[in-house]
Design a protein around this motif. Structure first.
Motif, short mmCIF file in Angstrom:
data_model
loop_
_atom_site.label_atom_id
_atom_site.label_comp_id
_atom_site.label_asym_id
_atom_site.label_seq_id
_atom_site.Cartn_x
_atom_site.Cartn_y
_atom_site.Cartn_z
N GLU A 1 13.07 2.79 1.56
CA GLU A 1 11.97 4.06 1.98
C GLU A 1 11.22 2.72 0.93
OE1 GLU A 1 12.89 5.79 -2.28
OE2 GLU A 1 14.11 3.78 -3.16
N TYR A 2 10.22 4.23 2.26
CA TYR A 2 8.54 3.72 1.78
C TYR A 2 7.23 4.89 0.97
CZ TYR A 2 10.16 1.14 5.72
OH TYR A 2 10.70 -0.01 6.87
N ALA A 3 6.63 3.83 0.59
CA ALA A 3 5.52 4.35 -0.67
C ALA A 3 4.22 3.50 -0.49
CB ALA A 3 5.45 4.22 -1.98
N PRO A 4 3.67 4.50 0.94
CA PRO A 4 2.00 4.43 1.08
C PRO A 4 0.68 4.77 0.01
CG PRO A 4 2.26 6.87 1.64
CD PRO A 4 3.55 6.23 1.39
N LEU A 5 0.32 3.62 -0.77
CA LEU A 5 -0.81 3.60 -1.49
C LEU A 5 -2.51 2.91 -0.56
CD1 LEU A 5 0.77 0.68 -4.60
CD2 LEU A 5 0.96 4.12 -4.16
N ARG A 6 -3.34 4.32 -1.71
CA ARG A 6 -4.85 3.51 -1.36
C ARG A 6 -5.51 2.38 -2.75
NH1 ARG A 6 -9.67 5.71 -2.27
NH2 ARG A 6 -11.39 5.45 -0.93
N ILE A 7 -5.79 1.02 -2.32
CA ILE A 7 -6.51 1.02 -3.37
C ILE A 7 -8.48 0.85 -2.94
CG2 ILE A 7 -7.01 -1.72 -4.67
CD1 ILE A 7 -4.22 -2.08 -3.57
N PRO A 8 -9.04 1.86 -3.90
CA PRO A 8 -10.45 1.84 -3.67
C PRO A 8 -11.27 0.34 -3.74
CG PRO A 8 -9.56 3.34 -5.47
CD PRO A 8 -8.45 1.67 -5.19
N ALA A 9 -12.17 0.55 -2.94
CA ALA A 9 -13.14 -0.71 -2.66
C ALA A 9 -13.68 -1.33 -4.30
CB ALA A 9 -14.46 -0.23 -1.84
N ASP A 10 -13.57 -0.44 -5.24
CA ASP A 10 -13.76 -0.99 -6.24
C ASP A 10 -13.12 -1.57 -7.54
OD1 ASP A 10 -13.14 1.74 -6.91
OD2 ASP A 10 -14.74 2.02 -8.25
N THR A 11 -11.85 -1.65 -7.00
CA THR A 11 -10.73 -2.68 -7.50
C THR A 11 -10.59 -4.28 -6.85
OG1 THR A 11 -9.53 -0.12 -7.11
CG2 THR A 11 -8.31 -2.37 -7.81
N SER A 12 -10.79 -4.56 -8.33
CA SER A 12 -11.28 -6.42 -8.02
C SER A 12 -9.26 -6.45 -7.63
CB SER A 12 -11.67 -7.06 -9.29
OG SER A 12 -10.14 -6.94 -10.29
N ARG A 13 -9.36 -7.64 -7.14
CA ARG A 13 -7.84 -8.06 -5.95
C ARG A 13 -6.95 -8.60 -7.13
NH1 ARG A 13 -9.31 -11.65 -0.89
NH2 ARG A 13 -7.00 -11.79 -1.08
N ILE A 14 -7.86 -9.01 -8.50
CA ILE A 14 -6.68 -8.94 -9.62
C ILE A 14 -6.51 -7.82 -10.18
CG2 ILE A 14 -6.90 -10.33 -11.98
CD1 ILE A 14 -8.93 -12.42 -11.33
N VAL A 15 -6.66 -6.99 -10.39
CA VAL A 15 -6.60 -5.74 -10.85
C VAL A 15 -5.67 -5.18 -9.67
CG1 VAL A 15 -7.55 -2.92 -11.08
CG2 VAL A 15 -8.45 -5.25 -12.32
N ALA A 16 -5.81 -5.60 -8.41
CA ALA A 16 -4.96 -5.09 -7.97
C ALA A 16 -3.44 -5.76 -7.02
CB ALA A 16 -5.02 -4.44 -6.22
N ALA A 17 -3.59 -6.45 -7.82
CA ALA A 17 -3.06 -7.27 -7.60
C ALA A 17 -1.47 -7.09 -8.81
CB ALA A 17 -2.65 -8.70 -7.65
N GLY B 1 -7.21 -3.64 5.50
CA GLY B 1 -8.28 -4.27 4.50
C GLY B 1 -8.78 -3.95 5.29
N TYR B 2 -9.98 -2.72 5.44
CA TYR B 2 -11.24 -2.32 5.78
C TYR B 2 -12.70 -2.89 5.71
CZ TYR B 2 -7.75 1.42 7.16
OH TYR B 2 -6.36 1.84 7.80
N ARG B 3 -13.21 -2.53 6.29
CA ARG B 3 -14.66 -3.48 6.11
C ARG B 3 -15.27 -2.84 5.19
NH1 ARG B 3 -18.00 -4.60 11.56
NH2 ARG B 3 -15.97 -5.25 12.50
N ASP B 4 -15.00 -1.40 4.30
CA ASP B 4 -15.63 -0.62 3.38
C ASP B 4 -15.05 -1.29 1.76
OD1 ASP B 4 -13.49 0.73 3.30
OD2 ASP B 4 -13.87 2.58 3.26
N GLY B 5 -14.19 -2.09 2.26
CA GLY B 5 -13.82 -2.80 0.67
C GLY B 5 -11.46 -2.03 0.62
N THR B 6 -11.87 -0.73 1.07
CA THR B 6 -10.35 -0.03 0.19
C THR B 6 -9.36 -0.86 1.04
OG1 THR B 6 -10.64 1.70 2.43
CG2 THR B 6 -11.58 1.76 0.72
N ARG B 7 -8.26 -0.80 0.40
CA ARG B 7 -7.29 -1.66 1.36
C ARG B 7 -5.75 -0.01 1.11
NH1 ARG B 7 -8.80 -5.77 -2.32
NH2 ARG B 7 -9.77 -4.32 -4.02
N ARG B 8 -5.54 -0.41 2.45
CA ARG B 8 -4.29 0.53 2.22
C ARG B 8 -3.59 -0.40 1.93
NH1 ARG B 8 -4.67 6.75 4.13
NH2 ARG B 8 -2.88 5.92 3.85
N VAL B 9 -2.08 -0.05 1.22
CA VAL B 9 -1.29 -0.41 1.12
C VAL B 9 0.33 -0.07 1.68
CG1 VAL B 9 0.45 -2.01 -0.80
CG2 VAL B 9 -2.26 -1.62 -0.67
N LEU B 10 1.57 -0.92 2.04
CA LEU B 10 2.80 -0.25 1.98
C LEU B 10 3.90 -0.81 1.26
CD1 LEU B 10 4.10 2.17 3.55
CD2 LEU B 10 4.55 0.91 5.52
#
Length: 77
Positions: A16-32, A51-60
């Motif tokens: 089963e899958y869960a897509p997430l969006r991590i905003p650009a202003d979220t640091s790598r440490i907080v995202a991890a 990873g997108y140019r605007d800094g957002t990340r889409r995670v599956l």
């Protein structure tokens, strides 16, 4: 179907899958840390990151499906 979920079928019997969006202003440490919490307490693992140019990340995230537990039948005394 987006690039994030390309090749991922909802009919996959094993995962089963869960897509997430991590905003650009979220640091790598907080995202991890957020992804670690999902892994530790939800049983999720990282399937894909875009990873997108605007800094957002889409995670599956994905996790193995667990067989449904059937309730025990009512016993008559």
């Amino acid at each position: 179907m987006s690039a994030l979920t390309a090749g991922v079928s909802d009919a996959d019997p094993d995962w089963e899958y869960a897509p997430l969006r991590i905003p650009a202003d979220t640091s790598r440490i907080v995202a991890a840390a957020q992804l670690s919490v999902h892994a530790e307490f939800g049983g999720w693992e990282l399937a894909r990151v875009l990873g997108y140019r605007d800094g957002t990340r889409r995670v599956l995230l994905r996790r193995e499906r667990t067989p449904s537990v059937l309730p025990l039948p009512n016993l008559i005394n």
